[in-house]
Write a protein that holds these residues in place. Structure first.
Motif, PDB file in Angstrom:
ATOM      1  N   ALA A  37      48.705 -21.233  26.389  1.00 44.35           N
ATOM      2  CA  ALA A  37      49.194 -20.163  25.510  1.00 44.35           C
ATOM      3  C   ALA A  37      50.545 -19.628  25.993  1.00 44.35           C
ATOM      4  O   ALA A  37      51.028 -18.623  25.483  1.00 44.35           O
ATOM      5  CB  ALA A  37      48.169 -19.034  25.449  1.00 44.35           C
ATOM      6  N   GLY A  38      51.120 -20.289  27.011  1.00 42.33           N
ATOM      7  CA  GLY A  38      52.456 -19.913  27.470  1.00 42.33           C
ATOM      8  C   GLY A  38      52.509 -18.949  28.650  1.00 42.33           C
ATOM      9  O   GLY A  38      53.578 -18.460  28.997  1.00 42.33           O
ATOM     10  N   PHE A  39      51.378 -18.698  29.297  1.00 43.33           N
ATOM     11  CA  PHE A  39      51.348 -17.772  30.439  1.00 43.33           C
ATOM     12  C   PHE A  39      51.298 -18.550  31.740  1.00 43.33           C
ATOM     13  O   PHE A  39      50.528 -19.501  31.870  1.00 43.33           O
ATOM     14  CB  PHE A  39      50.131 -16.845  30.352  1.00 43.33           C
ATOM     15  N   ARG A  40      52.098 -18.119  32.704  1.00 45.04           N
ATOM     16  CA  ARG A  40      52.066 -18.736  34.042  1.00 45.04           C
ATOM     17  C   ARG A  40      51.445 -17.723  34.994  1.00 45.04           C
ATOM     18  O   ARG A  40      52.026 -16.663  35.256  1.00 45.04           O
ATOM     19  CB  ARG A  40      53.475 -19.098  34.486  1.00 45.04           C
ATOM     20  N   VAL A  41      50.262 -18.061  35.495  1.00 44.74           N
ATOM     21  CA  VAL A  41      49.543 -17.190  36.424  1.00 44.74           C
ATOM     22  C   VAL A  41      49.239 -17.987  37.680  1.00 44.74           C
ATOM     23  O   VAL A  41      48.811 -19.138  37.605  1.00 44.74           O
ATOM     24  CB  VAL A  41      48.232 -16.657  35.796  1.00 44.74           C
ATOM     25  N   GLU A  42      49.470 -17.368  38.813  1.00 45.14           N
ATOM     26  CA  GLU A  42      49.238 -17.996  40.121  1.00 45.14           C
ATOM     27  C   GLU A  42      48.106 -17.278  40.841  1.00 45.14           C
ATOM     28  O   GLU A  42      47.770 -16.138  40.502  1.00 45.14           O
ATOM     29  CB  GLU A  42      50.518 -17.879  40.959  1.00 45.14           C
ATOM     30  N   PRO A  43      47.530 -17.917  41.866  1.00 42.34           N
ATOM     31  CA  PRO A  43      46.473 -17.260  42.647  1.00 42.34           C
ATOM     32  C   PRO A  43      46.883 -15.867  43.142  1.00 42.34           C
ATOM     33  O   PRO A  43      48.028 -15.656  43.552  1.00 42.34           O
ATOM     34  CB  PRO A  43      46.248 -18.227  43.807  1.00 42.34           C
ATOM     35  N   GLY A  44      45.925 -14.947  43.077  1.00 39.83           N
ATOM     36  CA  GLY A  44      46.129 -13.578  43.533  1.00 39.83           C
ATOM     37  C   GLY A  44      46.745 -12.657  42.493  1.00 39.83           C
ATOM     38  O   GLY A  44      46.612 -11.440  42.591  1.00 39.83           O
ATOM     39  N   GLN A  45      47.409 -13.216  41.505  1.00 40.16           N
ATOM     40  CA  GLN A  45      48.126 -12.380  40.541  1.00 40.16           C
ATOM     41  C   GLN A  45      47.210 -11.611  39.597  1.00 40.16           C
ATOM     42  O   GLN A  45      47.626 -10.617  39.018  1.00 40.16           O
ATOM     43  CB  GLN A  45      49.121 -13.220  39.732  1.00 40.16           C
ATOM     44  N   MET A  46      45.958 -12.050  39.443  1.00 47.19           N
ATOM     45  CA  MET A  46      45.018 -11.302  38.595  1.00 47.19           C
ATOM     46  C   MET A  46      44.083 -10.447  39.444  1.00 47.19           C
ATOM     47  O   MET A  46      43.045  -9.984  38.977  1.00 47.19           O
ATOM     48  CB  MET A  46      44.254 -12.243  37.672  1.00 47.19           C
TER      49      MET A  46
END
Length: 186
Positions: free
Chosen positions: A80-89
């Motif tokens: 869906a176009g989101f870049r999420v890396e470990p720890g960021q949530m």
């Protein structure tokens, strides 16, 4: 981030923060303390540490000592176009190869050689996710075809056995005996 890919469920990252913030920095290792949580993490303790829950009733038991999130959700939101890396949530342990959301309440997750957590329930994604990345909340909190709420923000747990957890550690799943109960938000 690399780890041994042998089809075993793995820890792909560990994170902690001594301050209440949405995202947590990735570190080399975390130490889990029985009945407490992650040493040095703002959410560790025997009673609730999440600020909104403390405001309602600070004497509640802390069922959210360790937050685990499956990295597969990063792949999903990337579509869906989101870049999420470990720890960021805000998770403490990022996993790959375990269907965290499909586990029953009370499942034991053995992390590495020593540590073990008991899954207490689902993380209920909140509006803070949109503060991190506008529009991301709708990707991790939605409804299925039946209209039921679907939460993809990972699971919460309590520490049963302490120990050090590192990137690359294996995860062993131990399902509870008896009748299994679906996860509910905690």
């Amino acid at each position: 981030m690399t780890y041994n890919r042998d089809d075993q469920p793995r820890v792909i990252a560990v994170s902690r923060d001594s301050v209440h913030r949405f995202s947590k920095p990735v570190v080399d290792e975390v130490t889990l303390v029985e009945g407490w949580g992650i040493e040095g993490d703002a959410h560790a303790g025997t009673t609730v540490q999440h600020r909104s829950r403390v405001a309602r009733d600070p004497s509640q038991p802390n069922l959210r000592q360790v937050h685990l999130l499956h990295a597969e959700v990063f792949d999903e939101v990337a579509e869906a176009g989101f870049r999420v890396e470990p720890g960021q949530m805000g998770e403490n342990v990022t996993t790959r190869g375990v269907d965290l959301l499909g586990l029953p309440t009370g499942t034991l997750l053995h992390l590495g050689d020593e540590a073990c957590v008991r899954v207490t329930g689902l993380r209920n994604p909140c509006q803070q996710i949109n503060g991190f990345e506008p529009g991301l909340l709708r990707e991790v909190l939605g409804r299925d075809e039946d209209g039921s709420v679907v939460r993809k923000g990972g699971v919460m747990s309590v520490v049963v056995t302490g120990g050090v957890v590192r990137t690359g550690d294996r995860i062993r799943v131990e399902l509870p005996a008896g009748e299994r109960q679906a996860l509910q938000p905690v």
